[in-house]
Motif scaffolding. Sequence first.
Motif, PDB file in Angstrom:
ATOM      1  N   ASP A   1      14.454  11.207   7.784  1.00 17.77           N
ATOM      2  CA  ASP A   1      14.201  11.325   6.346  1.00 17.77           C
ATOM      3  C   ASP A   1      12.724  11.583   6.050  1.00 17.77           C
ATOM      4  OD1 ASP A   1      16.856  10.831   5.855  1.00 17.77           O
ATOM      5  OD2 ASP A   1      16.577   8.726   5.322  1.00 17.77           O
ATOM      6  N   TYR A   2      11.842  11.019   6.884  1.00 17.69           N
ATOM      7  CA  TYR A   2      10.397  11.109   6.630  1.00 17.69           C
ATOM      8  C   TYR A   2       9.673  11.974   7.662  1.00 17.69           C
ATOM      9  CZ  TYR A   2      11.069   7.442   3.175  1.00 17.69           C
ATOM     10  OH  TYR A   2      11.488   6.737   2.076  1.00 17.69           O
ATOM     11  N   ARG A   3      10.428  12.618   8.487  1.00 14.38           N
ATOM     12  CA  ARG A   3       9.838  13.436   9.568  1.00 14.38           C
ATOM     13  C   ARG A   3       8.910  14.512   9.024  1.00 14.38           C
ATOM     14  NH1 ARG A   3      13.551  16.370  14.196  1.00 14.38           N
ATOM     15  NH2 ARG A   3      11.862  17.284  15.452  1.00 14.38           N
ATOM     16  N   GLN A   4       9.364  15.240   8.021  1.00 16.81           N
ATOM     17  CA  GLN A   4       8.572  16.332   7.476  1.00 16.81           C
ATOM     18  C   GLN A   4       7.464  15.813   6.563  1.00 16.81           C
ATOM     19  OE1 GLN A   4      10.892  19.391   5.577  1.00 16.81           O
ATOM     20  NE2 GLN A   4       9.107  20.616   5.002  1.00 16.81           N
ATOM     21  N   GLU A   5       7.779  14.824   5.724  1.00 13.53           N
ATOM     22  CA  GLU A   5       6.809  14.316   4.756  1.00 13.53           C
ATOM     23  C   GLU A   5       5.607  13.648   5.434  1.00 13.53           C
ATOM     24  OE1 GLU A   5       6.556  11.300   0.886  1.00 13.53           O
ATOM     25  OE2 GLU A   5       8.455  11.584   1.944  1.00 13.53           O
ATOM     26  N   PHE A   6       5.869  12.849   6.469  1.00 11.01           N
ATOM     27  CA  PHE A   6       4.795  12.111   7.131  1.00 11.01           C
ATOM     28  C   PHE A   6       4.226  12.856   8.329  1.00 11.01           C
ATOM     29  CE2 PHE A   6       6.382   7.641   5.657  1.00 11.01           C
ATOM     30  CZ  PHE A   6       6.101   8.004   4.344  1.00 11.01           C
ATOM     31  N   GLY A   7       5.024  13.742   8.922  1.00 15.26           N
ATOM     32  CA  GLY A   7       4.556  14.541  10.051  1.00 15.26           C
ATOM     33  C   GLY A   7       4.865  13.911  11.402  1.00 15.26           C
ATOM     34  N   GLU A   8       5.339  14.727  12.308  1.00 12.22           N
ATOM     35  CA  GLU A   8       5.696  14.237  13.648  1.00 12.22           C
ATOM     36  C   GLU A   8       4.482  13.669  14.382  1.00 12.22           C
ATOM     37  OE1 GLU A   8       7.787  17.008  16.064  1.00 12.22           O
ATOM     38  OE2 GLU A   8       9.278  17.495  14.520  1.00 12.22           O
TER      39      GLU A   8
ATOM     40  N   TRP B   1       0.825  -1.215   0.000  1.00 13.07           N
ATOM     41  CA  TRP B   1       0.000   0.000   0.000  1.00 13.07           C
ATOM     42  C   TRP B   1       0.865   1.274   0.000  1.00 13.07           C
ATOM     43  CZ3 TRP B   1      -4.413   2.238  -0.955  1.00 13.07           C
ATOM     44  CH2 TRP B   1      -5.584   1.483  -1.014  1.00 13.07           C
ATOM     45  N   SER B   2       2.084   1.184   0.525  1.00 14.62           N
ATOM     46  CA  SER B   2       2.936   2.383   0.600  1.00 14.62           C
ATOM     47  C   SER B   2       3.299   2.925  -0.773  1.00 14.62           C
ATOM     48  CB  SER B   2       4.214   2.070   1.394  1.00 14.62           C
ATOM     49  OG  SER B   2       5.061   1.175   0.672  1.00 14.62           O
ATOM     50  N   ALA B   3       3.170   2.095  -1.815  1.00 11.43           N
ATOM     51  CA  ALA B   3       3.429   2.571  -3.174  1.00 11.43           C
ATOM     52  C   ALA B   3       2.329   3.498  -3.655  1.00 11.43           C
ATOM     53  CB  ALA B   3       3.557   1.379  -4.127  1.00 11.43           C
ATOM     54  N   VAL B   4       1.174   3.433  -3.004  1.00  7.42           N
ATOM     55  CA  VAL B   4       0.014   4.236  -3.393  1.00  7.42           C
ATOM     56  C   VAL B   4      -0.303   5.302  -2.349  1.00  7.42           C
ATOM     57  CG1 VAL B   4      -2.452   4.152  -3.948  1.00  7.42           C
ATOM     58  CG2 VAL B   4      -0.936   2.285  -4.681  1.00  7.42           C
ATOM     59  N   ALA B   5      -0.285   4.894  -1.080  1.00 11.88           N
ATOM     60  CA  ALA B   5      -0.552   5.803   0.042  1.00 11.88           C
ATOM     61  C   ALA B   5       0.668   5.748   0.962  1.00 11.88           C
ATOM     62  CB  ALA B   5      -1.813   5.376   0.779  1.00 11.88           C
ATOM     63  N   LYS B   6       1.607   6.647   0.759  1.00  8.29           N
ATOM     64  CA  LYS B   6       2.928   6.552   1.389  1.00  8.29           C
ATOM     65  C   LYS B   6       2.879   6.424   2.909  1.00  8.29           C
ATOM     66  CE  LYS B   6       5.501   9.019  -2.214  1.00  8.29           C
ATOM     67  NZ  LYS B   6       6.380  10.184  -2.514  1.00  8.29           N
ATOM     68  N   LYS B   7       1.992   7.175   3.554  1.00  4.84           N
ATOM     69  CA  LYS B   7       1.967   7.187   5.016  1.00  4.84           C
ATOM     70  C   LYS B   7       1.489   5.863   5.619  1.00  4.84           C
ATOM     71  CE  LYS B   7       1.239  12.186   5.433  1.00  4.84           C
ATOM     72  NZ  LYS B   7       0.329  13.259   5.962  1.00  4.84           N
ATOM     73  N   SER B   8       0.911   5.002   4.806  1.00  2.00           N
ATOM     74  CA  SER B   8       0.426   3.722   5.324  1.00  2.00           C
ATOM     75  C   SER B   8       1.558   2.836   5.823  1.00  2.00           C
ATOM     76  CB  SER B   8      -0.366   2.979   4.246  1.00  2.00           C
ATOM     77  OG  SER B   8       0.461   2.642   3.145  1.00  2.00           O
ATOM     78  N   VAL B   9       2.799   3.176   5.492  1.00  2.00           N
ATOM     79  CA  VAL B   9       3.955   2.359   5.869  1.00  2.00           C
ATOM     80  C   VAL B   9       4.502   2.714   7.257  1.00  2.00           C
ATOM     81  CG1 VAL B   9       5.842   3.821   4.995  1.00  2.00           C
ATOM     82  CG2 VAL B   9       6.037   1.314   4.857  1.00  2.00           C
TER      83      VAL B   9
ATOM     84  N   ARG C   1      18.545   0.217  16.492  1.00  2.00           N
ATOM     85  CA  ARG C   1      17.708   1.428  16.471  1.00  2.00           C
ATOM     86  C   ARG C   1      18.560   2.664  16.220  1.00  2.00           C
ATOM     87  NH1 ARG C   1      13.504   0.385  21.511  1.00  2.00           N
ATOM     88  NH2 ARG C   1      11.674  -0.116  20.246  1.00  2.00           N
ATOM     89  N   GLU C   2      19.685   2.743  16.899  1.00  3.63           N
ATOM     90  CA  GLU C   2      20.572   3.899  16.727  1.00  3.63           C
ATOM     91  C   GLU C   2      21.105   3.962  15.295  1.00  3.63           C
ATOM     92  OE1 GLU C   2      23.466   3.367  19.791  1.00  3.63           O
ATOM     93  OE2 GLU C   2      22.180   4.235  21.362  1.00  3.63           O
ATOM     94  N   ALA C   3      21.351   2.799  14.701  1.00  3.82           N
ATOM     95  CA  ALA C   3      21.883   2.762  13.341  1.00  3.82           C
ATOM     96  C   ALA C   3      20.848   3.204  12.312  1.00  3.82           C
ATOM     97  CB  ALA C   3      22.382   1.353  13.015  1.00  3.82           C
ATOM     98  N   THR C   4      19.570   3.072  12.649  1.00  4.25           N
ATOM     99  CA  THR C   4      18.510   3.401  11.680  1.00  4.25           C
ATOM    100  C   THR C   4      17.746   4.677  12.044  1.00  4.25           C
ATOM    101  OG1 THR C   4      16.975   1.932  12.874  1.00  4.25           O
ATOM    102  CG2 THR C   4      18.194   0.991  11.025  1.00  4.25           C
ATOM    103  N   THR C   5      18.248   5.440  12.995  1.00  3.00           N
ATOM    104  CA  THR C   5      17.564   6.664  13.421  1.00  3.00           C
ATOM    105  C   THR C   5      17.326   7.625  12.262  1.00  3.00           C
ATOM    106  OG1 THR C   5      18.443   6.546  15.665  1.00  3.00           O
ATOM    107  CG2 THR C   5      17.726   8.708  14.907  1.00  3.00           C
ATOM    108  N   LYS C   6      18.286   7.685  11.343  1.00  6.57           N
ATOM    109  CA  LYS C   6      18.200   8.668  10.256  1.00  6.57           C
ATOM    110  C   LYS C   6      16.978   8.449   9.358  1.00  6.57           C
ATOM    111  CE  LYS C   6      21.086  11.188   6.983  1.00  6.57           C
ATOM    112  NZ  LYS C   6      20.018  11.323   5.978  1.00  6.57           N
ATOM    113  N   VAL C   7      16.488   7.191   9.256  1.00  8.61           N
ATOM    114  CA  VAL C   7      15.348   6.953   8.375  1.00  8.61           C
ATOM    115  C   VAL C   7      14.103   7.670   8.901  1.00  8.61           C
ATOM    116  CG1 VAL C   7      14.434   4.824   9.406  1.00  8.61           C
ATOM    117  CG2 VAL C   7      14.247   5.191   6.944  1.00  8.61           C
TER     118      VAL C   7
END
Length: 331
Positions: A314-321, A97-105, A305-311
């Motif tokens: 990456d989506y903080r602004q697009e998906f919203g806090e 679904w994320s290919a169509v509705a990105k925030k669903s992921v 978790r620390e290694a993947t914090t940046k992801v």
Amino acid sequence: MRKVLLALLCVSMLLVPSVPALAADAVKLKFSHAAPRTSTWHQGAEKFAEIVRERTQGKFDFTIYPLDELSGGNQVAGIDLVQTGVTDVHLQDALVWSAVAKKSVVPCFPWLLPTYEDVDRCMKGEGGASLKQVLNEAGVVCLAIGENGYRQVVNNRNAIVQPSDMKGLKIRVPGSNVHVSLLKYIGADPITMNQSEVYTSLQQGTIDACENTLDLLFTQKTLEVVKHISLWNYSYDPLYLSVSKELWESLSDEEKAVFQAAADEAMAHQVAVTREKEAALRGQLGEYKIEVVDSLTPEQVKAFREATTKVYEDYRQEFGEDLFKKFGHAF
């Protein structure tokens, strides 16, 4: 003796719940999903159809199409079919679904929902309600949320318990930009390919690893061609049960209530059997010649978790806090 047998037969017939026969002018509906008939997805679909048929006195006749048969196996195209009303009811996971509705992921983000307690709290609360709205905005009516489960990692190189174990690992991932990015941050070399190619690619060494739910690792026989598995629960994958807007708008208020209740009950059933199956499959891992890491310690999870914090950034602004916050993540 004959009278006794007849009496027992009559009693047994009374004890078996009757399923309403289909009405002569039953409305024929198409229910599509992406998993095999042997999956818990199919069990959820059957439960939904059964409940609707029973509570509408056979008014609706469902044909269930597994493996996205209506779209030739193309899962994203399967979503398009329910958006346009070609398919009436649809069950698909968040990664597709994320290919169509990105925030669903969002619930699939790394180690965001590490336990089923976390999952249930968020999915039954504001998090789940927000996901339904995301799908509604994509042109369907999302009625309920089921469960694909936790995605685990298997490979032919080494046991995985820390980020350095992933360095340079050629790993097949689903076509989710989030998962491609987070595995790169850990140090892996993610590769997207069709699921149908994974078995042979592992066997021939084209890839070193892949990740999937235990259910699919078993049913697709992936465990036959790998040496290591780590049950790291790195990504939780929900299922979305939706209906086309065309169908929804054709239903009476009473029928909408039946469809909604059927969706809630069917997905509750699907979640329950999925978790039962996962527990059983964990016990069957010993049947394969593989090294099993059955869980990660809190310290090991923290390192990933620390290694993947940046992801998340990456989506903080697009998906919203605010959306991330509903799933327990604070920036």
